[in-house]
Design a protein around this motif. Structure first.
Motif, PDB file in Angstrom:
ATOM      1  N   PRO A  91      87.780 -38.885 194.755  1.00 28.08           N
ATOM      2  CA  PRO A  91      86.377 -39.543 194.154  1.00 28.08           C
ATOM      3  C   PRO A  91      85.957 -40.485 195.162  1.00 28.08           C
ATOM      4  CG  PRO A  91      88.093 -39.327 192.574  1.00 28.08           C
ATOM      5  CD  PRO A  91      88.886 -39.100 193.726  1.00 28.08           C
ATOM      6  N   ILE A  92      84.510 -40.449 195.259  1.00 26.79           N
ATOM      7  CA  ILE A  92      83.856 -41.298 196.172  1.00 26.79           C
ATOM      8  C   ILE A  92      83.982 -42.727 195.705  1.00 26.79           C
ATOM      9  CG2 ILE A  92      81.695 -41.673 197.325  1.00 26.79           C
ATOM     10  CD1 ILE A  92      80.987 -38.939 197.069  1.00 26.79           C
ATOM     11  N   GLY A  93      84.367 -43.672 196.337  1.00 24.07           N
ATOM     12  CA  GLY A  93      84.232 -45.157 195.932  1.00 24.07           C
ATOM     13  C   GLY A  93      85.881 -45.546 195.607  1.00 24.07           C
ATOM     14  N   SER A  94      85.937 -46.767 195.315  1.00 23.24           N
ATOM     15  CA  SER A  94      87.200 -47.313 194.801  1.00 23.24           C
ATOM     16  C   SER A  94      87.631 -47.330 193.597  1.00 23.24           C
ATOM     17  CB  SER A  94      87.104 -48.851 195.164  1.00 23.24           C
ATOM     18  OG  SER A  94      86.213 -49.490 194.304  1.00 23.24           O
ATOM     19  N   LEU A  95      88.752 -47.272 193.436  1.00 23.21           N
ATOM     20  CA  LEU A  95      89.730 -46.918 192.004  1.00 23.21           C
ATOM     21  C   LEU A  95      89.132 -45.767 191.281  1.00 23.21           C
ATOM     22  CD1 LEU A  95      89.273 -51.005 190.691  1.00 23.21           C
ATOM     23  CD2 LEU A  95      91.277 -49.708 191.763  1.00 23.21           C
ATOM     24  N   GLY A  96      89.384 -44.872 192.022  1.00 27.89           N
ATOM     25  CA  GLY A  96      88.805 -43.424 191.420  1.00 27.89           C
ATOM     26  C   GLY A  96      87.550 -43.045 191.055  1.00 27.89           C
ATOM     27  N   GLY A  97      86.689 -43.841 191.823  1.00 23.40           N
ATOM     28  CA  GLY A  97      85.346 -43.563 191.594  1.00 23.40           C
ATOM     29  C   GLY A  97      84.679 -44.225 190.254  1.00 23.40           C
ATOM     30  N   VAL A  98      85.223 -45.366 189.754  1.00 23.59           N
ATOM     31  CA  VAL A  98      84.886 -46.307 188.942  1.00 23.59           C
ATOM     32  C   VAL A  98      83.303 -46.617 189.042  1.00 23.59           C
ATOM     33  CG1 VAL A  98      85.269 -48.287 187.291  1.00 23.59           C
ATOM     34  CG2 VAL A  98      87.093 -46.918 188.035  1.00 23.59           C
ATOM     35  N   SER A  99      82.450 -46.395 188.104  1.00 23.17           N
ATOM     36  CA  SER A  99      81.071 -46.906 188.089  1.00 23.17           C
ATOM     37  C   SER A  99      80.664 -47.220 187.069  1.00 23.17           C
ATOM     38  CB  SER A  99      80.326 -45.804 188.715  1.00 23.17           C
ATOM     39  OG  SER A  99      80.393 -44.618 187.972  1.00 23.17           O
ATOM     40  N   TRP A 100      79.181 -47.562 186.511  1.00 22.26           N
ATOM     41  CA  TRP A 100      78.722 -47.842 185.234  1.00 22.26           C
ATOM     42  C   TRP A 100      78.651 -46.506 184.537  1.00 22.26           C
ATOM     43  CZ3 TRP A 100      78.834 -52.559 183.355  1.00 22.26           C
ATOM     44  CH2 TRP A 100      78.776 -53.449 183.937  1.00 22.26           C
ATOM     45  N   ALA A 101      78.319 -45.530 185.205  1.00 25.05           N
ATOM     46  CA  ALA A 101      78.155 -44.348 184.586  1.00 25.05           C
ATOM     47  C   ALA A 101      79.757 -43.372 184.275  1.00 25.05           C
ATOM     48  CB  ALA A 101      77.528 -43.167 185.408  1.00 25.05           C
ATOM     49  N   HIS A 102      80.743 -44.027 184.890  1.00 28.98           N
ATOM     50  CA  HIS A 102      82.084 -43.412 184.686  1.00 28.98           C
ATOM     51  C   HIS A 102      83.063 -44.501 184.849  1.00 28.98           C
ATOM     52  CE1 HIS A 102      80.557 -39.332 185.582  1.00 28.98           C
ATOM     53  NE2 HIS A 102      79.755 -40.015 186.345  1.00 28.98           N
ATOM     54  N   PRO A 103      83.135 -45.371 183.601  1.00 29.92           N
ATOM     55  CA  PRO A 103      83.833 -46.556 183.390  1.00 29.92           C
ATOM     56  C   PRO A 103      85.347 -46.466 184.166  1.00 29.92           C
ATOM     57  CG  PRO A 103      82.447 -46.154 181.634  1.00 29.92           C
ATOM     58  CD  PRO A 103      82.547 -44.860 182.315  1.00 29.92           C
ATOM     59  N   LEU A 104      86.133 -45.245 183.545  1.00 29.43           N
ATOM     60  CA  LEU A 104      87.332 -45.112 184.178  1.00 29.43           C
ATOM     61  C   LEU A 104      87.534 -44.199 185.409  1.00 29.43           C
ATOM     62  CD1 LEU A 104      88.986 -44.440 180.621  1.00 29.43           C
ATOM     63  CD2 LEU A 104      88.689 -46.570 181.691  1.00 29.43           C
ATOM     64  N   GLY A 105      86.419 -43.706 186.093  1.00 30.16           N
ATOM     65  CA  GLY A 105      86.556 -42.850 187.098  1.00 30.16           C
ATOM     66  C   GLY A 105      86.312 -41.451 186.776  1.00 30.16           C
ATOM     67  N   VAL A 106      86.654 -40.799 187.743  1.00 32.72           N
ATOM     68  CA  VAL A 106      86.414 -39.205 187.709  1.00 32.72           C
ATOM     69  C   VAL A 106      87.660 -38.784 188.244  1.00 32.72           C
ATOM     70  CG1 VAL A 106      84.028 -39.224 187.544  1.00 32.72           C
ATOM     71  CG2 VAL A 106      85.056 -39.060 189.922  1.00 32.72           C
ATOM     72  N   GLU A 107      88.110 -37.314 188.014  1.00 36.55           N
ATOM     73  CA  GLU A 107      89.243 -36.818 188.473  1.00 36.55           C
ATOM     74  C   GLU A 107      88.840 -36.288 189.966  1.00 36.55           C
ATOM     75  OE1 GLU A 107      91.204 -34.753 184.474  1.00 36.55           O
ATOM     76  OE2 GLU A 107      90.021 -33.584 185.790  1.00 36.55           O
ATOM     77  N   PRO A 108      89.874 -36.191 190.782  1.00 34.68           N
ATOM     78  CA  PRO A 108      89.781 -35.465 192.077  1.00 34.68           C
ATOM     79  C   PRO A 108      89.566 -34.064 191.883  1.00 34.68           C
ATOM     80  CG  PRO A 108      91.695 -36.911 191.929  1.00 34.68           C
ATOM     81  CD  PRO A 108      91.371 -36.838 190.473  1.00 34.68           C
ATOM     82  N   VAL A 109      89.117 -33.596 193.133  1.00 34.39           N
ATOM     83  CA  VAL A 109      88.897 -32.124 193.119  1.00 34.39           C
ATOM     84  C   VAL A 109      87.525 -31.639 192.244  1.00 34.39           C
ATOM     85  CG1 VAL A 109      89.717 -29.590 193.011  1.00 34.39           C
ATOM     86  CG2 VAL A 109      91.250 -31.562 193.365  1.00 34.39           C
ATOM     87  N   ASN A 110      87.663 -31.794 190.975  1.00 34.67           N
ATOM     88  CA  ASN A 110      86.592 -31.519 190.103  1.00 34.67           C
ATOM     89  C   ASN A 110      85.555 -32.500 189.618  1.00 34.67           C
ATOM     90  OD1 ASN A 110      88.208 -32.573 187.818  1.00 34.67           O
ATOM     91  ND2 ASN A 110      89.230 -30.693 187.961  1.00 34.67           N
ATOM     92  N   GLY A 111      85.857 -33.766 189.657  1.00 36.66           N
ATOM     93  CA  GLY A 111      85.104 -34.629 189.324  1.00 36.66           C
ATOM     94  C   GLY A 111      84.910 -35.059 187.863  1.00 36.66           C
ATOM     95  N   ARG A 112      85.703 -34.254 187.023  1.00 36.59           N
ATOM     96  CA  ARG A 112      85.498 -34.646 185.443  1.00 36.59           C
ATOM     97  C   ARG A 112      85.766 -36.049 184.902  1.00 36.59           C
ATOM     98  NH1 ARG A 112      89.489 -29.633 183.242  1.00 36.59           N
ATOM     99  NH2 ARG A 112      90.571 -30.778 184.740  1.00 36.59           N
TER     100      ARG A 112
END
Length: 333
Positions: A91-112
């Motif tokens: 995931p792009i970004g720190s902590l597994g891609g945590v953002s306002w749209a994805h509070p817990l981040g997204v999975e690698p490879v597929n981004g779910r």
């Protein structure tokens, strides 16, 4: 003001109506055993908080089932390739891609999205845990009360049957059976045949645990005065079993049920972790842990939240079960 006295034979006696005249109706109102248990339970703040969290979890699981399978509002299997680095597949970004749209981040490879998948997988764990526990309670309560009441060869037969079930390699049997279930069986399609088989395996083979508890309690209750009174009035065995004994076994059955539910949830998560539970791409907490250990080895961040969901669910059920036990049987503290 003193109560009026009546002089009879040189002695003063107070009238019963005058004695109770100053008492309010609420002051002499009795409480049932259920009301007393509820008063004790309300004093246990840990148990009450756990009970509230259980209600919230159940409502969230029902909402996840409706939003995912009925209305199709949430999409736990949607890919977000734009949130994954194409070179290193993380995931792009720190902590597994945590953002306002994805509070817990997204999975690698597929981004779910992790939060959506944890939310969508909650109904499977709770549904299997509740239904399997209900099946175990029904079978165990009936078999246990019959064994404890009739004793003799009936008790021996049921007790040896319990020993056989307790010695049965349940995990190996579940892996062997659940691994060959087709996607279409019993008139059902998709995940439902596998859910039905898991409920049967977990519930049917776990009834001896509650059966032993009910049998031990029945051996004590069958010698009580209310059972002798029912027999003396001509009550038959089915009436004594289901009208006299089982209502007095509600407390231990209820307490043990709250402790059996998290055990069944853990068992379902273990099967999904081993790859023989609910099959991908359907999200489950155990399956997400399995993916985190096998596929997403580069970052342990993706193991935290599904593991935390299992941990909190098991914890609140155990805490509520302990509080319920203390409320229903304070002498067991």
């Amino acid at each position: 003001m003193t109560a009026p006295l009546e002089v009879s034979g040189g002695s003063a006696e107070a009238q019963p109506e005058a004695v109770t005249q100053g008492l309010s109706k609420k002051a002499i109102q009795g409480r049932s055993l259920g009301q007393i248990a509820w008063m004790r339970l309300k004093r246990d703040r840990v148990a009450m908080v756990s009970g509230v969290l259980i209600v919230i979890m159940v409502i969230a699981a029902l909402a996840a089932l409706l939003l995912d399978r009925v209305f199709g509002v949430i999409h736990p299997n949607d890919f977000h390739q734009d949130l994954v680095d194409p070179d290193i597949q993380t995931p792009i970004g720190s902590l597994g891609g945590v953002s306002w749209a994805h509070p817990l981040g997204v999975e690698p490879v597929n981004g779910r999205d992790l939060l959506t998948r944890i939310f969508a997988g909650s109904w499977i764990s709770l549904l299997i845990g509740f239904c399997a526990t209900m099946l175990s309670v029904i079978i165990g309560a009936v078999m246990g009360v019959i064994a404890g009441y009739f004793r003799g060869w009936v008790d021996t037969l049921i007790s040896r049957l319990m020993d056989i079930f307790l010695a049965f390699p349940l995990l190996l049997f579940a892996i062997a059976l659940a691994g060959v279930i087709p996607d279409k069986a019993f008139g059902l399609t998709g995940d439902w045949p596998r859910i039905l088989v898991l409920v049967f395996i977990i519930g049917f083979f776990n009834w001896p645990y509650i059966g032993r508890i009910v049998r031990a309690q029945t051996l004590s209750l069958r010698e009580r005065e209310f059972v002798d009174a029912a027999r003396s009035l001509g009550a038959r065995s089915p009436h004594v079993l289901f009208k006299e004994l089982l209502p007095n076994l509600v407390a231990p059955i209820l307490v043990y049920s709250t402790l059996l539910i998290p055990t069944n949830i853990l068992f379902e998560a273990a099967l999904s972790f081993l790859g023989v539970g609910i099959q991908p791409p359907t999200p489950t907490w155990g399956g997400m842990l399995s993916d985190a250990t096998r596929i997403f080895q580069a970052d342990p961040w993706f193991m935290i939240f599904p593991g935390l969901a299992i941990f909190l669910t098991v914890l609140v059920f155990n805490l509520f079960g302990d509080g319920l036990r203390d409320a229903l049987d304070p002498r067991a503290r």
